[in-house]
Design an enzyme around this catalytic site. Sequence first.
Site, PDB file in Angstrom:
ATOM      1  N   TRP A   1      28.010  42.024  38.528  1.00 44.02           N
ATOM      2  CA  TRP A   1      29.171  41.253  38.105  1.00 44.02           C
ATOM      3  C   TRP A   1      28.873  39.761  38.216  1.00 44.02           C
ATOM      4  O   TRP A   1      28.334  39.304  39.212  1.00 44.02           O
ATOM      5  CB  TRP A   1      30.395  41.585  38.965  1.00 44.02           C
ATOM      6  CG  TRP A   1      30.965  42.948  38.726  1.00 44.02           C
ATOM      7  CD1 TRP A   1      30.902  44.024  39.560  1.00 44.02           C
ATOM      8  CD2 TRP A   1      31.693  43.377  37.583  1.00 44.02           C
ATOM      9  NE1 TRP A   1      31.539  45.104  39.005  1.00 44.02           N
ATOM     10  CE2 TRP A   1      32.038  44.737  37.775  1.00 44.02           C
ATOM     11  CE3 TRP A   1      32.088  42.768  36.392  1.00 44.02           C
ATOM     12  CZ2 TRP A   1      32.754  45.478  36.849  1.00 44.02           C
ATOM     13  CZ3 TRP A   1      32.801  43.497  35.464  1.00 44.02           C
ATOM     14  CH2 TRP A   1      33.125  44.839  35.699  1.00 44.02           C
TER      15      TRP A   1
ATOM     16  N   GLU B   1      55.595  36.406  36.313  1.00 37.92           N
ATOM     17  CA  GLU B   1      56.119  37.565  37.030  1.00 37.92           C
ATOM     18  C   GLU B   1      56.474  37.277  38.479  1.00 37.92           C
ATOM     19  O   GLU B   1      57.133  38.099  39.128  1.00 37.92           O
ATOM     20  CB  GLU B   1      55.081  38.703  36.990  1.00 37.92           C
ATOM     21  CG  GLU B   1      54.864  39.302  35.613  1.00 37.92           C
ATOM     22  CD  GLU B   1      53.799  38.581  34.784  1.00 37.92           C
ATOM     23  OE1 GLU B   1      53.343  39.131  33.772  1.00 37.92           O
ATOM     24  OE2 GLU B   1      53.420  37.442  35.174  1.00 37.92           O
TER      25      GLU B   1
ATOM     26  N   THR C   1      56.050  36.021  29.046  1.00 37.67           N
ATOM     27  CA  THR C   1      54.640  35.701  29.229  1.00 37.67           C
ATOM     28  C   THR C   1      54.105  35.121  27.925  1.00 37.67           C
ATOM     29  O   THR C   1      54.708  35.287  26.861  1.00 37.67           O
ATOM     30  CB  THR C   1      53.835  36.954  29.602  1.00 37.67           C
ATOM     31  OG1 THR C   1      53.914  37.898  28.518  1.00 37.67           O
ATOM     32  CG2 THR C   1      54.388  37.600  30.863  1.00 37.67           C
TER      33      THR C   1
ATOM     34  N   LYS D   1      29.983  41.757  33.075  1.00 34.64           N
ATOM     35  CA  LYS D   1      29.145  42.835  33.624  1.00 34.64           C
ATOM     36  C   LYS D   1      27.772  42.748  32.964  1.00 34.64           C
ATOM     37  O   LYS D   1      27.616  43.053  31.783  1.00 34.64           O
ATOM     38  CB  LYS D   1      29.794  44.204  33.361  1.00 34.64           C
ATOM     39  CG  LYS D   1      29.115  45.361  34.079  1.00 34.64           C
ATOM     40  CD  LYS D   1      29.303  45.261  35.586  1.00 34.64           C
ATOM     41  CE  LYS D   1      28.769  46.457  36.332  1.00 34.64           C
ATOM     42  NZ  LYS D   1      29.617  47.641  36.209  1.00 34.64           N
TER      43      LYS D   1
END
Length: 543
Positions: A446, A331, A185, A441
Amino acid sequence: MQGLMMDFPLTTNVILDYGNRVFPYKKIVSILPNKTRHAYTFSDLYKRSKQLANALHNKLGIKKGDRVATFAWNHYQHTELYYAIPGAGAVCHPLNLRLNIEQISYIIDHAEDQAIFFDASVADILEKAAKNAKSVKHYIVINADKSFTTTLPNVMHYEDLLVEFDDDFKWVNVDENDACAMCYTSGTTGNPKGVLYAHRTTYLHALTMITSNMSNITTHDTVLAIVPQFHVMGWGYPYVCLFAGATMVFPSMHLKPKELIQIIQEEKVTIANGVPTIWSGVYDELKNNPPEKQLSLKEIFVGGSALAKSLIKAWDDDFGVKAIHTWGMTETSPLAVMSKLLPEHKELSEEEQLNIKAKQGYELPGLELRIVDDNGKVLPRDGNSVGEIQIRGAWVIKSYYKQTENVNSFTDDGWFKTGDVGNISADGYMQITDRTKDLIKSGGEWISSLALEAGLLAHENIREVAVIAIPDDKWMERPLAVIVLEQGKQITIEEIHTFLLANKFAKFELPNSYTIVDDIPKTSVGKFDKKEMRRLYSEGKLI
């Protein structure tokens, strides 16, 4: 038990053997770092991969399971390594040459690479990154003239290594569940993590990709592989094209818009892949300097992040090119989702069709997607319920390399937590609305940074935009929009607010401030580097 099939391991060797038997005449074209054009056939690839595997096994002493790294651009030699290294029983490990020196050094040591094949043009980077490498016994330089010098030890030239051996080599016997490749990654949070890919998963992914509802690549296509071969194995295209019998074209380091357009036209490319920044740049160049001949290009597969909806439309309207969203992760080795219109969408309006194209899409056969809320409850596929996207399937990892603690990455019932937030429609189309770590937030509500980015990108004066959360004494967090303007254009915060309100954003979602920059920091794979942006903000450099 009677009636069962014969034992036939699904390996990368089988992919290469198939390409050699069925499409021996098909071409692989490389525009090498020195700008020379090299072309040869699948049959040549097969023979030279056998020579290379022979050399790895009998000259370099590479053993079954050893990691052999590459540090190179996209070209035919890199593709030979894709097949020869696992053909010798080892693990092909493409190193990301766009990472910083510290990360590359960490990855070499963590993987315990036994040898590194590298392009001469990036030798200076490798010299720094491998300065204290303990495991590496051999360095092999690619595309170097005889006067090439380096501080790296035990260096030999690629062609000198091959010439010592013939192609009379029997592939090392491996199990289909043995590792054939690995990638790391990009390490945007903590150290990069290693992901091993099995022969079987690589085979299944490539076979699935050529099916009609997926990439539908055939022997009639010429595919330009822009996605770096060090980025999740080039999205698997060097395997896909062997199965499909498609001509492959590799641009190596020549990735500027003018260079790519020239390659597309001269090689009659029909399909290409790349991240949005590539296709934004190529589109602008085509608009500013229209080609004399109609584009051969028919489809572009886009991943890494979303292509602006306006650009999906513009590519089709102006040049007849279908921009197709894909999604995947290191992944998921690599692609897992693709967005194409289905027959039932033909009756929809142009805007409704465009909304579907702008989604990430439906999962490939062999994979499953779901969304869950903060309590782990699986949410319905209704296009409205939003939660974390989780995935499982034939080519999704179950653990990271040399990492025993995976509590935060996997659920108790075996699903991988992607970290992406989104919804899935009733007809199976996934849409990412944010990353869990990028949600803002504000006052108990949100705010989606991705939704704001998409909304702002629709403004004609804005070329690129990335939104991050910044601390706020009253609301805890507020959005900051970091903007790259179109050349010669300007914009004010009042214009931004008016534009967003007109496009149905709520007042609380509007950014309090914005910063105009020449360039937004990006990761090694072309995504916005929000970790770096937050650092720059904390140092007072994004105000």
